[in-house]
Each structure stands twice: as structure tokens, then as C-alpha cells.
Design a protein around this motif. Structure first.
Motif, PDB file in Angstrom:
ATOM      1  N   THR A 222      -6.292   7.053   5.906  1.00 37.56           N
ATOM      2  CA  THR A 222      -5.037   6.357   5.682  1.00 37.56           C
ATOM      3  C   THR A 222      -4.426   6.955   4.412  1.00 37.56           C
ATOM      4  O   THR A 222      -5.149   7.175   3.434  1.00 37.56           O
ATOM      5  CB  THR A 222      -5.305   4.860   5.474  1.00 37.56           C
ATOM      6  N   ILE A 223      -3.115   7.221   4.438  1.00 39.87           N
ATOM      7  CA  ILE A 223      -2.512   7.948   3.306  1.00 39.87           C
ATOM      8  C   ILE A 223      -1.252   7.244   2.800  1.00 39.87           C
ATOM      9  O   ILE A 223      -0.335   6.965   3.574  1.00 39.87           O
ATOM     10  CB  ILE A 223      -2.158   9.400   3.723  1.00 39.87           C
ATOM     11  N   ILE A 224      -1.230   6.991   1.521  1.00 37.38           N
ATOM     12  CA  ILE A 224      -0.050   6.403   0.869  1.00 37.38           C
ATOM     13  C   ILE A 224       0.508   7.470  -0.075  1.00 37.38           C
ATOM     14  O   ILE A 224      -0.196   7.933  -0.979  1.00 37.38           O
ATOM     15  CB  ILE A 224      -0.441   5.143   0.065  1.00 37.38           C
ATOM     16  N   GLY A 225       1.773   7.838   0.142  1.00 32.96           N
ATOM     17  CA  GLY A 225       2.373   8.958  -0.586  1.00 32.96           C
ATOM     18  C   GLY A 225       2.656   8.676  -2.056  1.00 32.96           C
ATOM     19  O   GLY A 225       2.433   7.576  -2.570  1.00 32.96           O
ATOM     20  N   GLN A 226       3.208   9.674  -2.715  1.00 32.65           N
ATOM     21  CA  GLN A 226       3.557   9.601  -4.130  1.00 32.65           C
ATOM     22  C   GLN A 226       4.661   8.568  -4.374  1.00 32.65           C
ATOM     23  O   GLN A 226       5.633   8.497  -3.621  1.00 32.65           O
ATOM     24  CB  GLN A 226       4.096  10.944  -4.629  1.00 32.65           C
ATOM     25  N   GLY A 227       4.527   7.803  -5.429  1.00 34.65           N
ATOM     26  CA  GLY A 227       5.616   6.935  -5.863  1.00 34.65           C
ATOM     27  C   GLY A 227       5.927   5.783  -4.917  1.00 34.65           C
ATOM     28  O   GLY A 227       6.964   5.133  -5.046  1.00 34.65           O
ATOM     29  N   VAL A 228       5.046   5.529  -3.962  1.00 36.21           N
ATOM     30  CA  VAL A 228       5.262   4.393  -3.047  1.00 36.21           C
ATOM     31  C   VAL A 228       5.078   3.084  -3.812  1.00 36.21           C
ATOM     32  O   VAL A 228       4.184   2.966  -4.663  1.00 36.21           O
ATOM     33  CB  VAL A 228       4.277   4.474  -1.866  1.00 36.21           C
ATOM     34  N   LYS A 229       5.933   2.098  -3.542  1.00 39.12           N
ATOM     35  CA  LYS A 229       5.829   0.785  -4.193  1.00 39.12           C
ATOM     36  C   LYS A 229       5.619  -0.271  -3.109  1.00 39.12           C
ATOM     37  O   LYS A 229       6.480  -0.447  -2.231  1.00 39.12           O
ATOM     38  CB  LYS A 229       7.099   0.467  -4.987  1.00 39.12           C
ATOM     39  N   LEU A 230       4.521  -0.960  -3.201  1.00 43.54           N
ATOM     40  CA  LEU A 230       4.171  -1.990  -2.225  1.00 43.54           C
ATOM     41  C   LEU A 230       4.152  -3.343  -2.923  1.00 43.54           C
ATOM     42  O   LEU A 230       3.531  -3.508  -3.957  1.00 43.54           O
ATOM     43  CB  LEU A 230       2.785  -1.721  -1.633  1.00 43.54           C
ATOM     44  N   ASP A 231       4.813  -4.308  -2.317  1.00 43.77           N
ATOM     45  CA  ASP A 231       4.842  -5.668  -2.838  1.00 43.77           C
ATOM     46  C   ASP A 231       3.560  -6.415  -2.412  1.00 43.77           C
ATOM     47  O   ASP A 231       2.598  -5.803  -1.946  1.00 43.77           O
ATOM     48  CB  ASP A 231       6.106  -6.346  -2.278  1.00 43.77           C
ATOM     49  N   ASN A 232       3.549  -7.710  -2.551  1.00 44.39           N
ATOM     50  CA  ASN A 232       2.369  -8.544  -2.273  1.00 44.39           C
ATOM     51  C   ASN A 232       2.128  -8.763  -0.774  1.00 44.39           C
ATOM     52  O   ASN A 232       3.059  -8.759   0.017  1.00 44.39           O
ATOM     53  CB  ASN A 232       2.557  -9.930  -2.885  1.00 44.39           C
ATOM     54  N   GLN A 233       0.868  -9.010  -0.457  1.00 41.50           N
ATOM     55  CA  GLN A 233       0.468  -9.490   0.870  1.00 41.50           C
ATOM     56  C   GLN A 233       0.968  -8.596   2.004  1.00 41.50           C
ATOM     57  O   GLN A 233       1.342  -9.083   3.082  1.00 41.50           O
ATOM     58  CB  GLN A 233       0.915 -10.940   1.085  1.00 41.50           C
ATOM     59  N   ILE A 234       0.953  -7.308   1.755  1.00 42.08           N
ATOM     60  CA  ILE A 234       1.249  -6.331   2.805  1.00 42.08           C
ATOM     61  C   ILE A 234      -0.067  -5.934   3.460  1.00 42.08           C
ATOM     62  O   ILE A 234      -1.090  -5.811   2.792  1.00 42.08           O
ATOM     63  CB  ILE A 234       1.956  -5.096   2.192  1.00 42.08           C
ATOM     64  N   GLN A 235      -0.028  -5.739   4.792  1.00 42.24           N
ATOM     65  CA  GLN A 235      -1.209  -5.274   5.512  1.00 42.24           C
ATOM     66  C   GLN A 235      -0.898  -3.910   6.105  1.00 42.24           C
ATOM     67  O   GLN A 235       0.060  -3.771   6.867  1.00 42.24           O
ATOM     68  CB  GLN A 235      -1.588  -6.291   6.589  1.00 42.24           C
ATOM     69  N   ILE A 236      -1.693  -2.920   5.752  1.00 44.47           N
ATOM     70  CA  ILE A 236      -1.493  -1.563   6.258  1.00 44.47           C
ATOM     71  C   ILE A 236      -2.721  -1.161   7.054  1.00 44.47           C
ATOM     72  O   ILE A 236      -3.826  -1.052   6.530  1.00 44.47           O
ATOM     73  CB  ILE A 236      -1.218  -0.586   5.092  1.00 44.47           C
ATOM     74  N   GLY A 237      -2.514  -0.936   8.351  1.00 43.49           N
ATOM     75  CA  GLY A 237      -3.618  -0.642   9.265  1.00 43.49           C
ATOM     76  C   GLY A 237      -4.186   0.762   9.089  1.00 43.49           C
ATOM     77  O   GLY A 237      -3.580   1.612   8.423  1.00 43.49           O
ATOM     78  N   HIS A 238      -5.305   0.999   9.732  1.00 45.04           N
ATOM     79  CA  HIS A 238      -5.998   2.285   9.579  1.00 45.04           C
ATOM     80  C   HIS A 238      -5.165   3.459  10.093  1.00 45.04           C
ATOM     81  O   HIS A 238      -4.489   3.354  11.100  1.00 45.04           O
ATOM     82  CB  HIS A 238      -7.376   2.278  10.235  1.00 45.04           C
ATOM     83  N   ASN A 239      -5.261   4.556   9.353  1.00 45.15           N
ATOM     84  CA  ASN A 239      -4.608   5.812   9.703  1.00 45.15           C
ATOM     85  C   ASN A 239      -3.089   5.757   9.629  1.00 45.15           C
ATOM     86  O   ASN A 239      -2.423   6.673  10.106  1.00 45.15           O
ATOM     87  CB  ASN A 239      -5.047   6.286  11.106  1.00 45.15           C
ATOM     88  N   THR A 240      -2.577   4.730   9.019  1.00 44.80           N
ATOM     89  CA  THR A 240      -1.147   4.726   8.743  1.00 44.80           C
ATOM     90  C   THR A 240      -0.858   5.724   7.629  1.00 44.80           C
ATOM     91  O   THR A 240      -1.674   5.923   6.728  1.00 44.80           O
ATOM     92  CB  THR A 240      -0.700   3.298   8.361  1.00 44.80           C
ATOM     93  N   ILE A 241       0.284   6.360   7.720  1.00 44.20           N
ATOM     94  CA  ILE A 241       0.711   7.311   6.693  1.00 44.20           C
ATOM     95  C   ILE A 241       2.076   6.850   6.185  1.00 44.20           C
ATOM     96  O   ILE A 241       2.990   6.630   6.982  1.00 44.20           O
ATOM     97  CB  ILE A 241       0.810   8.739   7.271  1.00 44.20           C
ATOM     98  N   ILE A 242       2.197   6.691   4.879  1.00 46.08           N
ATOM     99  CA  ILE A 242       3.467   6.253   4.296  1.00 46.08           C
ATOM    100  C   ILE A 242       3.986   7.344   3.380  1.00 46.08           C
ATOM    101  O   ILE A 242       3.287   7.786   2.462  1.00 46.08           O
ATOM    102  CB  ILE A 242       3.283   4.925   3.536  1.00 46.08           C
ATOM    103  N   GLY A 243       5.232   7.775   3.669  1.00 48.09           N
ATOM    104  CA  GLY A 243       5.810   8.909   2.959  1.00 48.09           C
ATOM    105  C   GLY A 243       6.175   8.592   1.511  1.00 48.09           C
ATOM    106  O   GLY A 243       6.304   7.427   1.126  1.00 48.09           O
ATOM    107  N   ASP A 244       6.384   9.625   0.732  1.00 51.58           N
ATOM    108  CA  ASP A 244       6.667   9.497  -0.692  1.00 51.58           C
ATOM    109  C   ASP A 244       7.898   8.618  -0.953  1.00 51.58           C
ATOM    110  O   ASP A 244       8.893   8.670  -0.226  1.00 51.58           O
ATOM    111  CB  ASP A 244       6.938  10.882  -1.300  1.00 51.58           C
ATOM    112  N   HIS A 245       7.800   7.831  -2.035  1.00 55.47           N
ATOM    113  CA  HIS A 245       8.930   7.047  -2.539  1.00 55.47           C
ATOM    114  C   HIS A 245       9.463   6.014  -1.540  1.00 55.47           C
ATOM    115  O   HIS A 245      10.618   5.605  -1.636  1.00 55.47           O
ATOM    116  CB  HIS A 245      10.061   7.968  -3.011  1.00 55.47           C
ATOM    117  N   THR A 246       8.653   5.631  -0.613  1.00 56.37           N
ATOM    118  CA  THR A 246       9.026   4.517   0.271  1.00 56.37           C
ATOM    119  C   THR A 246       8.631   3.219  -0.414  1.00 56.37           C
ATOM    120  O   THR A 246       7.588   3.144  -1.074  1.00 56.37           O
ATOM    121  CB  THR A 246       8.357   4.696   1.640  1.00 56.37           C
ATOM    122  N   VAL A 247       9.487   2.191  -0.283  1.00 63.96           N
ATOM    123  CA  VAL A 247       9.178   0.891  -0.896  1.00 63.96           C
ATOM    124  C   VAL A 247       9.130  -0.178   0.187  1.00 63.96           C
ATOM    125  O   VAL A 247       9.930  -0.171   1.122  1.00 63.96           O
ATOM    126  CB  VAL A 247      10.195   0.504  -1.980  1.00 63.96           C
TER     127      VAL A 247
END
Lengths: 337, 337, 337
Positions: A222-247
Motif C-alpha cells: 500500500t503506498i501513500i505519496g509525498q505530501g498527502v494529508k489525511l484527516d481523522n478516521q479514514i480507512q485505506i484498504g490494502h494495495n491502495t495507492i494515493i498520489g502525491d499532494h492528495t488531501v
């Protein structure tokens, strides 16, 4: 402690209108600021509040500068300038380097001497803690985890085996990174576990809100990109990929194996299905339900907002009768042709 | 460590096509596998990826066996076989039996000598920990809890007073089991607490994802059946009963006193109201809103998927005008009769 | 331990019908109670269950009193009376005053001698813990927090810097209060953090469910009023204000800077947008999506409940064609005029 407007203006690349030697000691809202405080106006919709503000100084754009009743600091982007000035006036907390006596550190862990390891922390073997990292009270860092330079974990956080955290990340309490993804196979009526052998890779400058969970990958990571900002109580499943600077705002759920582009903005309570992809620059408004890939940037929504319950009942019934209504319109059209 | 295809095939009840003495050391996806790795194909939709895979061996069904470019292991159900083979190649982590020095164990707790109790754990009196149980770092096990043979709690988990966990359960970090249900009574404008005196009973072979919460019953118990699999951030209200072998994806909320049947599959983000019942074998797709009992098995859904925001605005307005539209069609029909 | 019906009646301001010296030892449901247990009937819909109940005594309203097969205690509000009687029969757990040996307490913390501080707790400097407070195992209380008289924190809770908790609050495991709100500013493509310098103020008699998160304010404070009751897994954004005696069910997300009135009842899974206000006395049914302010009390809803998936597919298509349908009806009307 107090700062002159000259000091603050220099820090935020702004120009003082008024008395540059004037001192302020803290931030407040336009409405509640007193004379020894500084405020800001970022949304011109609220410019009417400038006139009556008692703030000793206000950070504003050139457009609104003339309306500031006392001193002003003029900048290009008052919200960004406020963020920077607020950091100047409220420096990040200082933690003494070293390891608390009650922390339990496995022999095989490597902890930089500048890192701060708080009370009751547990760090297993093979862990690598880089320079200036802060691990707050009661955090659990399982075997083989790596935490990059300057990252800060507040308290009660769990990093599971082998997870990698980049530099300058901020992780809030209750976060769980690298727990097993939801991998199950139905073996003649009984669900058996699919071992989750991937890991989680978190980029640099990522912030992760309280009680957010990010699962480890099934086979790959599972990959979370550079500069990503995640708020509270988020659930991210397996093998999800989140691109840079996504909020991503709070309470969002993202099922497994989904790829989300860079520079996306995802509103609170959004649900995103598995095995789909979301393009770069997509904006999803709050509570949107995403079941298919979104292939081009833009703003997307779903959901029907609240209405008085009596009206809601009626509309739900109408909704369920729509098919019948279409049939009736078909009949009418036939009669009229 | 490496395994021959013969060893793996024996473990998963498969037949080797090719070199049974060929060795692999790990799993990888079809796309990224190298020669010393094994992969699998479970969804025939992806069979086009077989030809170009560099995997040293691929677990396949008979139907796709001829397409495997190198060695293959032919099985009835490749996904189940993959799950079992992945466990062979990735054994569950070994924990030394015994109690960490920093754990705080009440005098009245009974802990089997084969159990492993990690650092900073707190176990109160009356707790019974069975053989081969693993209690990971910073878990809190309050008075009177029972944990069955072979169950594993990762870290930072809270089991409240009197909760019972079956055998071979897996509980991920941040889980809270047995906190008070949401019981309140309005005493002339002030809400007073209704004591929650029931408990929680978790069956055998249950897996519970990170930060999931399961409340204790108000009077009777909350019950989770055998083999139930729960993903992350699920909320299960007091006195809910979940039937055997039901699986629930992340971010699902189930209000109190609801009964869910066996062998249900509940998608992510689903909300289920209180005091209703869901039949055996019900499938709910993601984000479905369930307000009434569902009395027969089958697939159920609700929610309207994302669309471009401009279109969404228009549709919401149309939705609100449906009643008017029906009136207009009524008028048209009258005129035409 | 057993109580006479006279003792219970006195505690709940009720009148015994039958044998006031009859003893019961615990509560049970009408259906499962045995002769030495007491039950209650609050919803007259279930009065048919009275006749066959084996309960030794039943708390009822005057309206249903004649139907109780054995002894009865007649009260004005059976549900409130049940809540009070259940507390009499199930007193809150007793905790020994004092500080566990494994707790780590900073020199600058002030802890009342009647407070109970459990094992593995961490309390930083400047913290003030009032009389009769209970801090359960593995809680982390960061610098400057104040906890009011008689409040109880179960376990694994995090209170961040400077948070203030009122008197007689109950906080369940996994709760995080005062983590940074989701404040970010886009600095030419990169998101920078907006320091969150406000705090969180929690009123008296507030209950907060497991894994709920309440963020600290950006500049001013996040405020939770007196007697507010929050269920599990609720997310409350920065600078949100919740009025007195409002109750919120599980899985609700409230974005930042929203003001919610007093005496509201918010159902499970509701989502409430930021920068809006909800009047006093508003009731929101489960999973409602609130995007705009609600200015008058009343019941509000949204969302379309589950239906068989085939039907759902059809209705979603019809929904998307509504605009076209309106055009068709317009055409028909033109032809008929």
C-alpha cells in the motif's frame, strides 16, 4: 513572547502598512482579537469584519489592505501567510532527545541519538528510528519498521511489521498503519485468511489524522505519496495507492487495490470502491459514492441533501415510482403521435 | 527459504504441470513475479497476463493451465489455494511464551504458560488467557475477560470487563470490545445513562480489523458468531447478533439490537438501522442504507453513484420536483381520457 | 446481593403493586427473566410479552400495570426508572485511589489524592486531575490537560495538550481528544500545515464513545456542551460547537466550524458539512447528508433505503434520465395546450 510586525512580515514575505515596530504575541480571529494580537482575512466574503476588528495587525491581500483599521501586513495569499506566521508564533513543541526509562526497546532496534522516545513506548527489533524523530507515549512500533527523519508520532499509535514512514510526517493518536488487509477466501463455506505479506510505504511530509487506518498490502505494498494529508478516521484498504499532494477529509473509506491520482481533494465521508482508479486533480464533494473509475479531473458529487422528513418520505416513494412514471409518459406520447 | 512445487502442491491439494522439483521462495503478482517466485490466477478475466508473467510457477485452474508459460500447479480454486500456499511460505509470526517484565498482571489472572504477553500489557483480575494466546504490546485486558486458545491480539487493543473471545481469533490494533453501548434515557430534558450490564461474546475463528468497536449489551449480550470476519473501523451497537460466517467490509455501522444472519456479505460503508433483522445469505453492496428488515436472501443496494457536480446539482433539483412532475403527468392523463 | 421491591421503588419514585418485600438480584429482559429478576416495559407495543414473563417484578407505567403477571413497580417513565434501578443493582465499578507503580507521572502534574491512576498511564506536566477521577490503563494525558471531578477514562485514551474535560464525564477506550484539526493551506501546489492552536473544552456530564475523535480548534476552541452524549466512532472537526444535551449516534462525521444546537438528536452515520449551523431541537435520521444550515427545529432526513439490486440499477438509470423526462413532459404539455 512578542514579535514585531517587521519580524512577522519578513517571515511571510509581506509588507507592513503602519507601524512595523508594533508588537503582537498571538493569533486570534478578527472578531475576538485584542490589540496585542494579530489576525488575518483570507476570504474576501468576510471583509466587512475588518472595520470592527480590534486586532493590532491583520494579514490581508492588497485588495483588502485599505480596510484594515490598524496595522496590516500585505501578502499575496493571506491564508498561506497566516499558516506560516502562526507557526512562527507557535513553534512546534520541543522534545528532549533520549529514551524514556519506561520505554521497552528491543536489542536489535537502531534509534538515532537525537530521537525522542517517550514513556511506555514499545519498539521491536529491526526498527530504525531516524534523526529528530519523536515517538510519543504508548506508541507501539513492531519489528522492522522504519521512521524517517523528523517524523513525529503523538501517542497510542501502532505501526505494524515492516511499515516505512517517510521524513517529516506527522501521525496523530490512535492511527494504525500496516494492520492486515481484509483478505479472505471462501473455502467451501468457511472464510480462510489470505496472508497479507505486502507492507505500507508512506512518503515524506504526510500527515495522518487521529484513528485513521491504513492496511498493509496483500502481496505488493500500500503506498501513500509525498505530501498527502489525511484527516481523522479514514480507512485505506490494502494495495491502495494515493498520489502525491492528495488531501482526504475525515471518515472517508477507500476499498482495496484502488489507485487515486495526485492533487485530488476528497471530501468527508466519501466512499470509494475497490479496484478502480481516480484521475489526477479529481475533487469529490462530501459523502460522494464512487463505484467506478473517474478518468478525468473535475468535480464529482453524489447524494441527496437533507430535507424535512415528511417531504423525504414522499420523495423516496416518488423515486421508487419513477419507472411507472416513465411508462405513463410513454403511453401519453403514443396517444399524442 | 525455498519450497519445491511438489511441497506446495501437496499442501494445496494440487497437481504440478512442469518441474515438481522447481523451487520458489515467495509470492508475487503475475506482473511483477520473477523466476524464483510463485503467482496465481483466480479471475479468468486476467488470463491474458499469464503469457507475459516471469513467475517460476503459477497456481491456476484446469481451465487456464495450458496458458501458464512456465510451471503450473493446477487446483480447483486458485484463490483458496493461493491463500493456503501463501501461509505455507509466510508462516505466522512466532512469539516466545511468557510474560514481558513490563506487563502488569493482576494477582487473580490465570495465564496459560504457553501464552505470550508482550511489553506494557495490562491484565486485570479474573482474566483467563488460554494456551498459545498472544497479547501484543500495550493491550489492556480488563477484569474477567476470557481469551480462547490460540487467539492473537496485535497491539493497543482494549477488551472491557467480562468480554469473551473464542479460539483462534485475530484482533488487530485499536480494536475496542465491550465498551458501553449507547444507552441513554431522557429524564425531563437531561439524558441519563442506562447501565450496560450485558457483555460481548465473540465466536471462534473471528477476525476483527483495526479500530473496529463492538459494544457490550444493555441487558443481554452482543454476539458475534463463528468464523465472522470484520474489516476495519466497523461499529457494532449493543445487543447486535451477527450470524456465523458473515463477512463485513470496512466503515460499516450497525445500530443496536439488530440481528444479522449467517453467510451474509456486507460491503464497505453500509449503514444498518437498529431493531431490525437481516436474513441469512444477504449481500449488501457498498454504502447501502438499510432501515428495514430484509427477510430473504439476495443482493440489495442503495445510493446513487458519483456524477459530475453540475449534473448532480441538476438531478437533485429534478428529484425534488418529482412530486410536481407526477401531478403534471396526472393532469395530462386526465386531458387525454 | 438482592434488593427488595420496596428499596427499588423508593429509589425510582415508584409504587409497588404486590409484595414489597419480594427480592430480586438482577435485571433481565421480559422474555428471559427468571423469578429472582426484575424487568421493565417501556414501549407499550411490547405489552403482549408481559403475560408470559417469569420476572419476579416488572417496572411498568400505570397504563400497563394490570398486565404484569407477578409484582410490579408503577412509575411515570419506565425507561428512565429502569435506567435508575439498573444503576442501583449494578453500581459503578470501584477503583482504589492512588497511582499505579507503572504509571509515569511528570513532576509538574497535580493529581488529587482521591483519583485513581491505573497501570502504564502517562501524565505529562501541567496536568490537573481532580477528585475522584479515574484514569484507566494505558491512557495518555498530555501537557496541561485538566480533568474535572469524578470523570472516568476507561483505557487507551489520548487527551492532547491543554484539553479540558468537565466533571462526571465518561470517556471510552480509543477516544482521542485534541488532536490537530485538518488545517492545510495550499502553497503553490504543496499543502502546508496550519498550526492548530485552539483547544477542546468538554462540558460536564458528557459521555464519549469508543474511538471517537474530537479535534482541537484552529484558533479558537472546539466546544462540547453540558450533558452531550456521543456514541462510538464519531468525528468532530475543529471549532465545531455542540450545544447542551445534544446526543449523537455512532459513525457521524461533522466537518469543521459547524455549530450544532442544544437538544438535537443525530442518528448514526449522518454527515454534516463545515461552516454551517443546525438549530436547537433538530432531529436527523440515520445517514442523512447535511450540506446547508438547518434553521428551525424538526425532523430531517435524506438517503434512499435499500432495495433489491436489480431494481436499484433500474432506479439509478431512471434518476439519471429525469431531466429528459421533464423535457418530454414539457413537450406533451405544449402539444395539449
Amino acid at each position: 513572547m512578542a514579535w514585531t510586525l517587521a519580524e512577522i512580515a519578513k517571515h511571510i514575505d509581506g509588507v507592513v502598512l503602519g507601524d512595523a515596530s508594533f508588537q503582537v504575541d498571538s493569533f486570534a480571529t478578527l472578531k475576538h482579537a485584542s490589540k496585542d494580537q494579530i489576525s488575518f482575512l483570507s476570504n474576501l466574503k468576510y471583509k466587512k469584519f475588518l472595520a470592527t476588528s480590534s486586532a493590532g495587525a491583520i494579514i490581508v491581500s492588497a485588495e483588502a489592505a485599505s480596510l484594515a483599521p490598524n496595522n496590516a501586513i500585505v501578502v499575496d495569499d493571506p491564508y498561506v501567510a497566516y499558516a506560516k506566521a502562526a507557526r512562527l508564533l507557535n513553534p512546534v513543541r520541543f522534545y528532549n532527545p533520549g529514551i524514556a526509562a519506561s520505554a521497552v526497546i528491543s536489542a536489535g532496534a537502531v534509534i538515532h541519538e537525537s530521537a525522542s522516545i517517550a514513556a511506555q513506548v514499545v519498539i521491536e527489533s529491526g526498527v530504525e528510528i531516524a534523526a529528530n524523530v519523536v515517538i510519543g507515549p504508548n506508541c507501539v512500533i513492531l519489528a522492522g519498521v522504519k521512521v524517517g527523519t523528523g517524523s513525529r508520532l503523538t501517542a497510542n499509535i501502532t505501526l505494524c511489521e515492516g511499515v516505512q514512514i517517510g521524513a517529516r510526517c506527522i501521525i496523530h493518536p490512535g492511527v494504525v498503519i500496516g494492520a492486515d488487509g481484509f483478505g479472505i477466501a471462501n473455502d467451501k463455506g468457511t472464510w480462510i485468511k489470505v496472508p497479507q505479506i505486502g507492507s505500507v510505504i508512506i512518503g515524506d511530509d504526510v500527515e495522518i489524522g487521529a484513528n485513521t487506518t491504513i492496511d498493509r498490502g496483500a502481496i505488493e505494498d500500500t503506498i501513500i505519496g509525498q505530501g498527502v494529508k489525511l484527516d481523522n478516521q479514514i480507512q485505506i484498504g490494502h494495495n491502495t495507492i494515493i498520489g502525491d499532494h492528495t488531501v482526504i477529509a475525515g471518515c472517508v473509506g477507500i476499498a482495496g487495490s484502488t489507485t487515486i491520482g495526485s492533487n485530488c481533494v476528497i471530501g468527508g465521508g466519501v466512499g470509494i470502491g475497490g479496484h478502480i482508479s481516480i484521475a489526477d486533480g479529481v475533487i469529490l464533494t462530501g459523502m460522494t459514492m464512487v463505484t467506478k473509475s473517474i478518468n478525468s479531473s473535475g468535480v464529482y458529487s453524489s447524494g441527496i441533501p437533507a430535507e424535512p422528513t415528511a417531504q423525504w418520505h414522499k420523495n423516496v416513494i416518488r423515486y421508487r415510482q419513477m419507472d411507472k412514471l416513465v411508462t405513463r409518459v410513454n403511453e401519453l406520447e403514443k396517444k399524442l403521435i
